[in-house]
Design a protein around this motif. Structure first.
Motif, PDB file in Angstrom:
ATOM      1  N   ARG A   5       7.397 -14.379 -61.832  1.00  0.00           N
ATOM      2  CA  ARG A   5       7.406 -12.938 -61.649  1.00  0.00           C
ATOM      3  C   ARG A   5       7.975 -12.644 -60.272  1.00  0.00           C
ATOM      4  O   ARG A   5       7.569 -13.227 -59.288  1.00  0.00           O
ATOM      5  N   LEU A   6       8.913 -11.683 -60.218  1.00  0.00           N
ATOM      6  CA  LEU A   6       9.434 -11.210 -58.944  1.00  0.00           C
ATOM      7  C   LEU A   6       8.494 -10.122 -58.483  1.00  0.00           C
ATOM      8  O   LEU A   6       8.319  -9.121 -59.170  1.00  0.00           O
ATOM      9  N   ILE A   7       7.854 -10.328 -57.338  1.00  0.00           N
ATOM     10  CA  ILE A   7       6.792  -9.406 -56.965  1.00  0.00           C
ATOM     11  C   ILE A   7       6.956  -8.893 -55.552  1.00  0.00           C
ATOM     12  O   ILE A   7       7.635  -9.480 -54.717  1.00  0.00           O
ATOM     13  N   ARG A  82      21.032 -22.646 -47.457  1.00  0.00           N
ATOM     14  CA  ARG A  82      20.591 -21.263 -47.269  1.00  0.00           C
ATOM     15  C   ARG A  82      20.596 -20.479 -48.571  1.00  0.00           C
ATOM     16  O   ARG A  82      19.962 -19.424 -48.659  1.00  0.00           O
ATOM     17  N   ARG A  83      21.314 -20.944 -49.564  1.00  0.00           N
ATOM     18  CA  ARG A  83      21.377 -20.240 -50.848  1.00  0.00           C
ATOM     19  C   ARG A  83      20.260 -20.676 -51.797  1.00  0.00           C
ATOM     20  O   ARG A  83      20.111 -20.115 -52.880  1.00  0.00           O
ATOM     21  N   LEU A  84      19.499 -21.685 -51.406  1.00  0.00           N
ATOM     22  CA  LEU A  84      18.452 -22.206 -52.270  1.00  0.00           C
ATOM     23  C   LEU A  84      17.129 -21.460 -52.061  1.00  0.00           C
ATOM     24  O   LEU A  84      16.807 -21.059 -50.941  1.00  0.00           O
ATOM     25  N   PRO A  85      16.333 -21.285 -53.110  1.00  0.00           N
ATOM     26  CA  PRO A  85      14.978 -20.765 -52.911  1.00  0.00           C
ATOM     27  C   PRO A  85      14.109 -21.837 -52.257  1.00  0.00           C
ATOM     28  O   PRO A  85      14.386 -23.035 -52.365  1.00  0.00           O
ATOM     29  N   ILE A  86      13.070 -21.395 -51.580  1.00  0.00           N
ATOM     30  CA  ILE A  86      12.140 -22.324 -50.943  1.00  0.00           C
ATOM     31  C   ILE A  86      10.761 -22.128 -51.573  1.00  0.00           C
ATOM     32  O   ILE A  86      10.320 -20.990 -51.791  1.00  0.00           O
ATOM     33  N   MET A 110      16.318 -14.931 -47.805  1.00  0.00           N
ATOM     34  CA  MET A 110      15.986 -16.001 -48.731  1.00  0.00           C
ATOM     35  C   MET A 110      14.903 -15.592 -49.731  1.00  0.00           C
ATOM     36  O   MET A 110      14.140 -14.653 -49.500  1.00  0.00           O
ATOM     37  N   THR A 111      14.865 -16.321 -50.829  1.00  0.00           N
ATOM     38  CA  THR A 111      13.810 -16.198 -51.826  1.00  0.00           C
ATOM     39  C   THR A 111      12.772 -17.287 -51.573  1.00  0.00           C
ATOM     40  O   THR A 111      13.121 -18.439 -51.311  1.00  0.00           O
ATOM     41  N   ALA A 112      11.510 -16.919 -51.640  1.00  0.00           N
ATOM     42  CA  ALA A 112      10.430 -17.883 -51.420  1.00  0.00           C
ATOM     43  C   ALA A 112       9.421 -17.787 -52.557  1.00  0.00           C
ATOM     44  O   ALA A 112       9.186 -16.713 -53.120  1.00  0.00           O
ATOM     45  N   GLY A 113       8.835 -18.916 -52.905  1.00  0.00           N
ATOM     46  CA  GLY A 113       7.829 -18.942 -53.957  1.00  0.00           C
ATOM     47  C   GLY A 113       6.726 -19.927 -53.637  1.00  0.00           C
ATOM     48  O   GLY A 113       6.707 -20.560 -52.568  1.00  0.00           O
ATOM     49  N   ILE A 114       5.797 -20.055 -54.570  1.00  0.00           N
ATOM     50  CA  ILE A 114       4.671 -20.981 -54.434  1.00  0.00           C
ATOM     51  C   ILE A 114       4.797 -22.051 -55.509  1.00  0.00           C
ATOM     52  O   ILE A 114       4.975 -21.740 -56.689  1.00  0.00           O
ATOM     53  N   GLY A 115       4.714 -23.305 -55.112  1.00  0.00           N
ATOM     54  CA  GLY A 115       4.761 -24.391 -56.077  1.00  0.00           C
ATOM     55  C   GLY A 115       4.702 -25.737 -55.378  1.00  0.00           C
ATOM     56  O   GLY A 115       5.225 -25.891 -54.274  1.00  0.00           O
ATOM     57  N   GLN A 116       4.051 -26.692 -56.009  1.00  0.00           N
ATOM     58  CA  GLN A 116       3.995 -28.042 -55.473  1.00  0.00           C
ATOM     59  C   GLN A 116       5.183 -28.839 -56.013  1.00  0.00           C
ATOM     60  O   GLN A 116       5.432 -28.863 -57.214  1.00  0.00           O
ATOM     61  N   ALA A 164       9.978 -13.285 -46.885  1.00  0.00           N
ATOM     62  CA  ALA A 164      11.152 -13.528 -47.723  1.00  0.00           C
ATOM     63  C   ALA A 164      11.647 -12.230 -48.346  1.00  0.00           C
ATOM     64  O   ALA A 164      10.880 -11.284 -48.573  1.00  0.00           O
ATOM     65  N   SER A 165      12.946 -12.201 -48.668  1.00  0.00           N
ATOM     66  CA  SER A 165      13.518 -11.022 -49.310  1.00  0.00           C
ATOM     67  C   SER A 165      13.023 -10.865 -50.738  1.00  0.00           C
ATOM     68  O   SER A 165      12.864  -9.752 -51.241  1.00  0.00           O
ATOM     69  N   ALA A 166      12.788 -11.981 -51.422  1.00  0.00           N
ATOM     70  CA  ALA A 166      12.204 -11.970 -52.772  1.00  0.00           C
ATOM     71  C   ALA A 166      11.102 -13.000 -52.805  1.00  0.00           C
ATOM     72  O   ALA A 166      11.209 -14.057 -52.186  1.00  0.00           O
ATOM     73  N   ARG A 167      10.025 -12.700 -53.530  1.00  0.00           N
ATOM     74  CA  ARG A 167       8.855 -13.586 -53.579  1.00  0.00           C
ATOM     75  C   ARG A 167       8.559 -13.917 -55.031  1.00  0.00           C
ATOM     76  O   ARG A 167       8.480 -13.031 -55.875  1.00  0.00           O
ATOM     77  N   LEU A 168       8.406 -15.191 -55.304  1.00  0.00           N
ATOM     78  CA  LEU A 168       8.174 -15.659 -56.665  1.00  0.00           C
ATOM     79  C   LEU A 168       6.798 -16.312 -56.766  1.00  0.00           C
ATOM     80  O   LEU A 168       6.505 -17.261 -56.040  1.00  0.00           O
ATOM     81  N   ILE A 169       5.967 -15.799 -57.661  1.00  0.00           N
ATOM     82  CA  ILE A 169       4.662 -16.405 -57.895  1.00  0.00           C
ATOM     83  C   ILE A 169       4.510 -16.602 -59.398  1.00  0.00           C
ATOM     84  O   ILE A 169       4.491 -15.634 -60.162  1.00  0.00           O
ATOM     85  N   GLY A 170       4.443 -17.849 -59.831  1.00  0.00           N
ATOM     86  CA  GLY A 170       4.344 -18.165 -61.244  1.00  0.00           C
ATOM     87  C   GLY A 170       2.911 -18.245 -61.719  1.00  0.00           C
ATOM     88  O   GLY A 170       1.960 -18.208 -60.920  1.00  0.00           O
TER      89      GLY A 170
END
Length: 221
Positions: A5-7, A82-86, A110-116, A164-170
């Motif tokens: 989800r983009l949140i 720099r084009r990769l999500p973190i 950049m886009t950032a998310g949560i994940g192991q 981050a400019s976009a945040r991803l939380i699954g």
């Protein structure tokens, strides 16, 4: 992996707080995490491993130590990165380096998310063991799996994420927010105790103002 989800993270319970000192590397924190400095590496997985059309990402594993933002800045000197999500998997760490990391993410849009991130050959566990961390620090692009439902971003990690400019939380990812903690220094006598209390209050106010300005700048309500 699908279902991101983009949140926009709407509300953070930011309480007046002082900068927390990072615990020693060998000390365990809540959830079985060890305070190991954050490692950044490029991971490559299956098709759509890190979202639709995404199979390569930056993994960020460990705590936010004082030099974390400097290491990330050096890591991002390679333009293609720099084009990769973190994706962060972290119990947190120090406040100011976390904010500096978030500022860096915002500057790079950049886009950032949560994940192991689990490289091939690493055992499935809450935190990487010594052999796995050595692999992560090898500087190579590692074949890996991104486990969103095992991902944790808590404490100072949350402040980095909101930069981050976009945040991803699954689904199943854990995002934790709490008041920051000041590590107390024991005073030898009552006068020093009073002085320490005054300095602590001053540090709390400075930290609160720093957080207020940063959260507003990040566009968070």
């Amino acid at each position: 992996m699908t279902g991101f989800r983009l949140i926009a993270i709407a509300v953070l319970a930011v309480l007046p707080a002082a900068t927390a000192a990072l615990a020693q590397p060998a000390q365990k924190s809540r959830g079985g995490f060890k305070h190991e400095p954050m490692i950044f590496f490029v991971a490559k997985g299956d098709t759509d491993a890190c979202g639709p059309g995404c199979d390569t990402w930056i993994a960020a594993e460990g705590t936010f130590d004082p030099a974390v933002h400097e290491r990330l800045s050096a890591f991002l000197k390679v333009p293609a990165r720099r084009r990769l999500p973190i994706f962060f998997h972290s119990p947190g760490g120090e406040l100011q380096p976390s904010i500096a990391t978030g500022n860096l993410l915002r500057e790079r849009r950049m886009t950032a998310g949560i994940g192991q991130t689990l490289p091939e050959g690493c055992r499935v566990r809450a935190r990487a063991d010594a052999a796995c961390r050595q692999l992560m620090a090898s500087g190579r692009v590692l074949k890996a799996a991104l486990k969103v439902d095992r991902g944790v971003c808590a404490s100072g990690c949350g402040y980095a994420l909101i930069g981050a400019s976009a945040r991803l939380i699954g689904p199943g990812a854990k995002f934790g927010v709490h008041a920051n903690r000041l590590v107390p220094v024991r005073a030898a006598d009552a006068s020093n105790q009073r002085a320490n209390a005054a300095m602590t209050r001053e540090a709390e106010l400075r930290a609160y103002e720093l957080l207020r300005q940063y959260v507003a700048l990040a566009g968070v309500d």
